[in-house]
Write a protein that holds these residues in place. Structure first.
Motif, PDB file in Angstrom:
ATOM      1  N   TYR A   1      33.777  19.994  -3.999  1.00  0.00           N
ATOM      2  CA  TYR A   1      34.057  18.943  -4.986  1.00  0.00           C
ATOM      3  C   TYR A   1      34.924  19.454  -6.126  1.00  0.00           C
ATOM      4  O   TYR A   1      35.363  18.678  -6.962  1.00  0.00           O
ATOM      5  CB  TYR A   1      32.744  18.372  -5.545  1.00  0.00           C
ATOM      6  CG  TYR A   1      32.153  17.279  -4.695  1.00  0.00           C
ATOM      7  CD1 TYR A   1      32.184  15.955  -5.115  1.00  0.00           C
ATOM      8  CD2 TYR A   1      31.557  17.554  -3.477  1.00  0.00           C
ATOM      9  CE1 TYR A   1      31.648  14.942  -4.342  1.00  0.00           C
ATOM     10  CE2 TYR A   1      31.025  16.550  -2.692  1.00  0.00           C
ATOM     11  CZ  TYR A   1      31.071  15.249  -3.128  1.00  0.00           C
ATOM     12  OH  TYR A   1      30.550  14.249  -2.358  1.00  0.00           O
TER      13      TYR A   1
ATOM     14  N   PRO B   1      31.464   5.708  -5.018  1.00  0.00           N
ATOM     15  CA  PRO B   1      30.471   5.292  -4.020  1.00  0.00           C
ATOM     16  C   PRO B   1      30.347   6.254  -2.834  1.00  0.00           C
ATOM     17  O   PRO B   1      29.245   6.671  -2.482  1.00  0.00           O
ATOM     18  CB  PRO B   1      30.961   3.919  -3.571  1.00  0.00           C
ATOM     19  CG  PRO B   1      31.721   3.397  -4.745  1.00  0.00           C
ATOM     20  CD  PRO B   1      32.391   4.613  -5.336  1.00  0.00           C
ATOM     21  N   ILE B   2      31.456   6.654  -2.236  1.00  0.00           N
ATOM     22  CA  ILE B   2      31.378   7.557  -1.088  1.00  0.00           C
ATOM     23  C   ILE B   2      30.939   8.951  -1.524  1.00  0.00           C
ATOM     24  O   ILE B   2      30.198   9.632  -0.818  1.00  0.00           O
ATOM     25  CB  ILE B   2      32.686   7.594  -0.274  1.00  0.00           C
ATOM     26  CG1 ILE B   2      32.473   8.292   1.057  1.00  0.00           C
ATOM     27  CG2 ILE B   2      33.799   8.245  -1.050  1.00  0.00           C
ATOM     28  CD1 ILE B   2      31.520   7.607   1.989  1.00  0.00           C
ATOM     29  N   ALA B   3      31.371   9.369  -2.711  1.00  0.00           N
ATOM     30  CA  ALA B   3      30.937  10.679  -3.215  1.00  0.00           C
ATOM     31  C   ALA B   3      29.421  10.703  -3.387  1.00  0.00           C
ATOM     32  O   ALA B   3      28.767  11.684  -3.022  1.00  0.00           O
ATOM     33  CB  ALA B   3      31.635  10.996  -4.537  1.00  0.00           C
TER      34      ALA B   3
ATOM     35  N   VAL C   1      27.207   8.821  -1.787  1.00  0.00           N
ATOM     36  CA  VAL C   1      26.588   8.791  -0.453  1.00  0.00           C
ATOM     37  C   VAL C   1      26.558  10.201   0.139  1.00  0.00           C
ATOM     38  O   VAL C   1      25.527  10.647   0.658  1.00  0.00           O
ATOM     39  CB  VAL C   1      27.320   7.802   0.480  1.00  0.00           C
ATOM     40  CG1 VAL C   1      26.898   7.997   1.930  1.00  0.00           C
ATOM     41  CG2 VAL C   1      27.065   6.368   0.042  1.00  0.00           C
ATOM     42  N   VAL C   2      27.673  10.905   0.058  1.00  0.00           N
ATOM     43  CA  VAL C   2      27.738  12.267   0.592  1.00  0.00           C
ATOM     44  C   VAL C   2      26.782  13.181  -0.169  1.00  0.00           C
ATOM     45  O   VAL C   2      26.059  13.988   0.433  1.00  0.00           O
ATOM     46  CB  VAL C   2      29.185  12.806   0.549  1.00  0.00           C
ATOM     47  CG1 VAL C   2      29.234  14.291   0.866  1.00  0.00           C
ATOM     48  CG2 VAL C   2      30.073  12.020   1.502  1.00  0.00           C
TER      49      VAL C   2
ATOM     50  N   ARG D   1      35.521   2.864  -8.666  1.00  0.00           N
ATOM     51  CA  ARG D   1      35.221   2.031  -7.485  1.00  0.00           C
ATOM     52  C   ARG D   1      35.723   2.673  -6.199  1.00  0.00           C
ATOM     53  O   ARG D   1      35.111   2.512  -5.146  1.00  0.00           O
ATOM     54  CB  ARG D   1      35.846   0.645  -7.632  1.00  0.00           C
ATOM     55  CG  ARG D   1      35.101  -0.278  -8.560  1.00  0.00           C
ATOM     56  CD  ARG D   1      35.607  -1.715  -8.468  1.00  0.00           C
ATOM     57  NE  ARG D   1      37.040  -1.860  -8.637  1.00  0.00           N
ATOM     58  CZ  ARG D   1      37.649  -2.110  -9.793  1.00  0.00           C
ATOM     59  NH1 ARG D   1      36.951  -2.241 -10.897  1.00  0.00           N
ATOM     60  NH2 ARG D   1      38.962  -2.237  -9.851  1.00  0.00           N
ATOM     61  N   ARG D   2      36.802   3.392  -6.279  1.00  0.00           N
ATOM     62  CA  ARG D   2      37.390   3.978  -5.076  1.00  0.00           C
ATOM     63  C   ARG D   2      36.669   5.251  -4.639  1.00  0.00           C
ATOM     64  O   ARG D   2      36.467   5.482  -3.453  1.00  0.00           O
ATOM     65  CB  ARG D   2      38.863   4.287  -5.334  1.00  0.00           C
ATOM     66  CG  ARG D   2      39.565   4.866  -4.151  1.00  0.00           C
ATOM     67  CD  ARG D   2      41.058   4.965  -4.392  1.00  0.00           C
ATOM     68  NE  ARG D   2      41.656   5.697  -3.309  1.00  0.00           N
ATOM     69  CZ  ARG D   2      42.394   6.770  -3.472  1.00  0.00           C
ATOM     70  NH1 ARG D   2      42.660   7.212  -4.672  1.00  0.00           N
ATOM     71  NH2 ARG D   2      42.901   7.397  -2.434  1.00  0.00           N
ATOM     72  N   LEU D   3      36.297   6.094  -5.574  1.00  0.00           N
ATOM     73  CA  LEU D   3      35.801   7.424  -5.232  1.00  0.00           C
ATOM     74  C   LEU D   3      34.294   7.614  -5.344  1.00  0.00           C
ATOM     75  O   LEU D   3      33.689   8.297  -4.524  1.00  0.00           O
ATOM     76  CB  LEU D   3      36.495   8.470  -6.113  1.00  0.00           C
ATOM     77  CG  LEU D   3      37.995   8.591  -5.939  1.00  0.00           C
ATOM     78  CD1 LEU D   3      38.559   9.560  -6.964  1.00  0.00           C
ATOM     79  CD2 LEU D   3      38.339   9.027  -4.537  1.00  0.00           C
TER      80      LEU D   3
END
Length: 168
Positions: A138, A77-79, A81-82, A73-75
């Motif tokens: 990454y 979603p933004i990963a 999107v990027v 949940r923390r990592l």
């Protein structure tokens, strides 16, 4: 479990970020930007071990499903999107073969295995234009997540020992 805010850890994170940024800005006196990544690894190792030990001490067990769900949940979603934004840019700006390789690397990145893919491909991180691809950065996130997986496995015997001493 609620974790108390740590200004000292935020300070170390700032040092790490600035070190990496100055390295990538190619400022000669900051040629060791990887030190910033090392700082992040040490902070992560300290925090994750502390969190797991506190949970084990407080409850007598560690909820690894919840642990991994929090990480996702923390990592992720933004990963994602990027990664999707990068793939869109690659689709618009580059040829189909470049886009294909970017998609392939995106799969490795989202699986937190890009470091192993790059090692297998003999990609040199510091070799400009050496086929690193858009997701080379990454690798550090992949290493961190693999470390967490290793810590999870290493904590299993610790839990058994702890339970044995607690009588159940």
């Amino acid at each position: 479990m609620k974790i108390a805010y740590r200004a000292d850890i935020d300070g170390l994170r700032s040092v790490a970020v600035i070190s990496v940024l100055l390295f990538h800005a190619e400022i000669a006196s900051f040629a060791g930007g990887f030190v910033g990544v090392d700082i992040f690894f040490v902070i992560s190792g300290y925090l994750i071990t502390s969190i797991l030990l506190k949970e084990l001490s407080a409850t007598g067990r560690i909820d690894f499903v919840n642990f991994w769900a929090r990480r996702v949940r923390r990592l992720l979603p933004i990963a994602i999107v990027v990664i999707l934004a990068t793939l869109l840019a690659y689709h618009i700006l580059f040829s189909i073969p470049h886009f294909y390789y970017a998609v392939r690397d995106a799969v490795w990145a989202v699986a937190y295995l890009i470091n192993w893919n790059k090692i297998q491909s003999a990609v040199q991180y510091f070799d400009e234009g050496g086929g690193q691809g858009p997701f080379i950065y990454y690798w550090s996130l992949a290493v961190e997540e693999q470390f967490y997986l290793l810590v999870t496995v290493l904590f299993l015997p610790l839990i058994l020992i702890f339970r044995g001493r607690q009588g159940g």
